[in-house]
Design a protein around this motif. Structure first.
Motif, short mmCIF file in Angstrom:
data_model
loop_
_atom_site.label_atom_id
_atom_site.label_comp_id
_atom_site.label_asym_id
_atom_site.label_seq_id
_atom_site.Cartn_x
_atom_site.Cartn_y
_atom_site.Cartn_z
N ILE A 72 1.03 -1.54 -0.17
CA ILE A 72 0.12 -0.33 0.13
C ILE A 72 1.00 1.12 -0.37
CG2 ILE A 72 -1.77 -1.05 1.43
CD1 ILE A 72 -1.41 -0.04 4.03
N PHE A 73 2.45 1.07 0.23
CA PHE A 73 2.72 2.51 0.33
C PHE A 73 3.45 2.77 -1.22
CE2 PHE A 73 2.93 0.43 4.73
CZ PHE A 73 2.23 1.58 6.07
N LEU A 74 3.77 1.99 -2.46
CA LEU A 74 4.06 1.85 -3.34
C LEU A 74 3.85 3.05 -3.86
CD1 LEU A 74 5.96 1.02 -5.28
CD2 LEU A 74 4.31 -0.75 -6.07
N GLY A 75 2.65 3.51 -4.05
CA GLY A 75 1.31 4.50 -4.56
C GLY A 75 2.17 4.20 -6.39
N LYS A 76 2.22 5.62 -6.91
CA LYS A 76 2.56 4.50 -8.27
C LYS A 76 3.94 4.59 -8.62
CE LYS A 76 -2.09 7.65 -9.71
NZ LYS A 76 -2.47 8.25 -10.50
N ALA A 77 4.56 4.26 -8.19
CA ALA A 77 5.94 3.98 -8.32
C ALA A 77 6.25 1.86 -9.24
CB ALA A 77 6.90 4.12 -7.01
N ASP A 78 7.07 2.71 -9.42
CA ASP A 78 7.98 1.08 -10.21
C ASP A 78 7.81 0.16 -9.49
OD1 ASP A 78 8.58 -0.62 -12.22
OD2 ASP A 78 9.12 0.61 -14.18
N ILE A 79 6.91 -0.52 -9.68
CA ILE A 79 7.76 -1.65 -8.63
C ILE A 79 8.63 -2.96 -8.75
CG2 ILE A 79 5.78 -3.32 -10.05
CD1 ILE A 79 5.04 -4.73 -6.54
N GLU A 80 9.29 -2.91 -10.25
CA GLU A 80 9.75 -3.65 -11.24
C GLU A 80 11.03 -3.11 -10.29
OE1 GLU A 80 10.10 -5.37 -14.76
OE2 GLU A 80 8.22 -5.90 -14.58
N LYS A 81 11.11 -1.34 -10.79
CA LYS A 81 12.38 -0.88 -10.04
C LYS A 81 12.68 -0.84 -8.63
CE LYS A 81 12.58 2.52 -13.85
NZ LYS A 81 12.28 4.23 -13.70
N LEU A 82 11.87 -0.76 -8.03
CA LEU A 82 11.53 -1.36 -6.24
C LEU A 82 12.40 -2.90 -6.28
CD1 LEU A 82 11.45 -0.52 -3.46
CD2 LEU A 82 9.15 -1.64 -4.22
N ALA A 83 11.75 -3.86 -6.88
CA ALA A 83 12.64 -4.93 -6.62
C ALA A 83 14.36 -4.86 -7.41
CB ALA A 83 11.66 -6.18 -7.36
N GLU A 84 14.59 -4.33 -8.10
CA GLU A 84 15.90 -4.37 -8.76
C GLU A 84 17.29 -3.31 -7.78
OE1 GLU A 84 18.19 -2.68 -12.29
OE2 GLU A 84 16.72 -2.68 -12.52
N GLY A 85 16.24 -2.82 -7.01
CA GLY A 85 17.17 -1.64 -6.06
C GLY A 85 16.45 -2.33 -4.83
N ILE A 86 15.84 -3.15 -4.30
CA ILE A 86 16.34 -3.97 -3.25
C ILE A 86 17.43 -5.39 -3.44
CG2 ILE A 86 15.49 -5.78 -1.46
CD1 ILE A 86 12.39 -3.45 -1.71
N ILE A 87 17.79 -5.40 -4.31
CA ILE A 87 18.39 -6.72 -5.07
C ILE A 87 19.69 -5.96 -5.22
CG2 ILE A 87 19.15 -8.20 -6.65
CD1 ILE A 87 16.14 -8.79 -7.78
N ARG A 88 19.93 -4.66 -5.70
CA ARG A 88 21.37 -4.53 -5.55
C ARG A 88 21.79 -4.17 -4.45
NH1 ARG A 88 22.79 -2.99 -10.19
NH2 ARG A 88 21.65 -3.60 -12.55
N GLY A 89 20.52 -3.42 -3.32
CA GLY A 89 20.96 -2.73 -1.89
C GLY A 89 21.63 -4.32 -0.98
#
Length: 313
Positions: A72-89
């Motif tokens: 619910i906190f994602l809003g309209k953000a790109d969820i694939e970019k979020l997943a990639e960012g977490i993997i890299r982090g």
């Protein structure tokens, strides 16, 4: 980090009986708090990296991590970019660890597409020296040893992805799991609600998590206190090209006061004329529950008018 009982090590719970003894509460802010998707993703990534640091400090060798910030906190953000960012982090932070050797990324979704599984397969040549795609819903990658500061002799740093229920220890073999959303430090619905349902006393765990997070925030906000350790310089993604980064001895940008203005801007006022007995300025970025607690301290009747419905609004 709290236990899975009542936050103080008492009682019993379904999670504890399975061998899942601890919850690490990531607690990033929601997308609406940031001017861009990039800054939101960076906040989530750093919160996940902090979870790994906490696991390292408490001698866990494995940690199960869901898609933090993806509900619910994602809003309209790109969820694939979020997943990639977490993997890299995760890859960057795991490379710095001495004790944590494995991160298990959990795709909690009930049906495809599985985001962690999809993105990690796109990144496998960049991040891993060896990969083992076990099946359509599992992945194992051994990180490349690009670490220049720590020795990996006799070690392998592994990131795995599995599809299933993070509450199932048979799935990931981790004693500690990360709570996905928890922006206001309360386990509500979605994955956080699923975790909540198998704790011993969710209300007390929420209170303990809030207490610990408030203590953490007071440490990083109190410039008069002892010097705090420098954060890991590796975010999930590299800083923007050309964007100047503050040096260790620079003050950096002034904090936002919640209305888009910097508190440290010179507004033509003589600060020396300010009364000395006003006390510290209130943090306008407190959660509604924290403001409700403030009202309760003033007058218990005021707290009652600040209803859960109002908070939801």
């Amino acid at each position: 980090m709290t236990d899975t009982l009542d936050g103080s090590g008492n009682g019993s719970s379904i999670l504890n009986s399975k061998g899942i003894t601890h919850i690490i509460h990531a607690g990033p802010k929601e997308r609406s708090k940031f001017p861009s998707d990039e800054e939101f993703v960076e906040c989530v990534v750093k919160s996940v990296q902090n979870c790994i640091i906490l696991a390292e400090r408490n001698n866990f060798e494995k940690l199960a991590v869901p898609l933090v910030g993806g509900d619910i906190f994602l809003g309209k953000a790109d969820i694939e970019k979020l997943a990639e960012g977490i993997i890299r982090g995760v890859a960057n932070q795991l490379a710095e660890c001495q004790k944590v050797k494995e991160i298990m990324l959990i795709d909690f979704d009930k049906k495809p597409p599985y985001l962690f599984l999809k993105k990690i397969q796109q990144l496998e040549k960049e991040l891993f020296s060896t990969t083992v795609p076990l099946s359509a819903d599992r992945f194992i990658g051994i990180l490349k040893n690009n670490n220049k500061t720590n020795s990996w002799i006799g070690q392998q740093k592994t990131i795995k992805v599995k599809v299933g229920d993070i509450r199932d220890k048979n799935l990931h073999s981790c004693s500690a799991i990360v709570n996905a959303a928890n922006t206001y430090y309360g386990m509500g619905s979605g994955l956080a609600g699923a975790i909540k349902a198998q704790t011993g006393n969710a209300g007390k765990i929420n209170a303990k998590a809030k207490e610990l997070i408030s203590e953490f925030n007071s440490l990083i906000d109190d410039s008069s206190g002892p010097e705090q350790p420098k954060p890991n310089p590796k975010p999930g993604d590299n800083p923007k090209p050309g964007k100047k980064q503050p040096s260790d001895d620079s003050q950096g940008p002034a904090p936002d006061n919640g209305n888009g203005n910097n508190d440290n801007e010179d507004n033509g006022k003589d600060d020396s004329q300010e009364p000395t007995d006003k006390g510290p300025k209130k943090d306008t970025d407190q959660s509604p529950n924290e403001w409700r607690e403030e009202l309760k301290n003033i007058d218990p009747n005021l707290e009652q008018s600040f209803t859960d419905t109002k908070i939801a609004e």
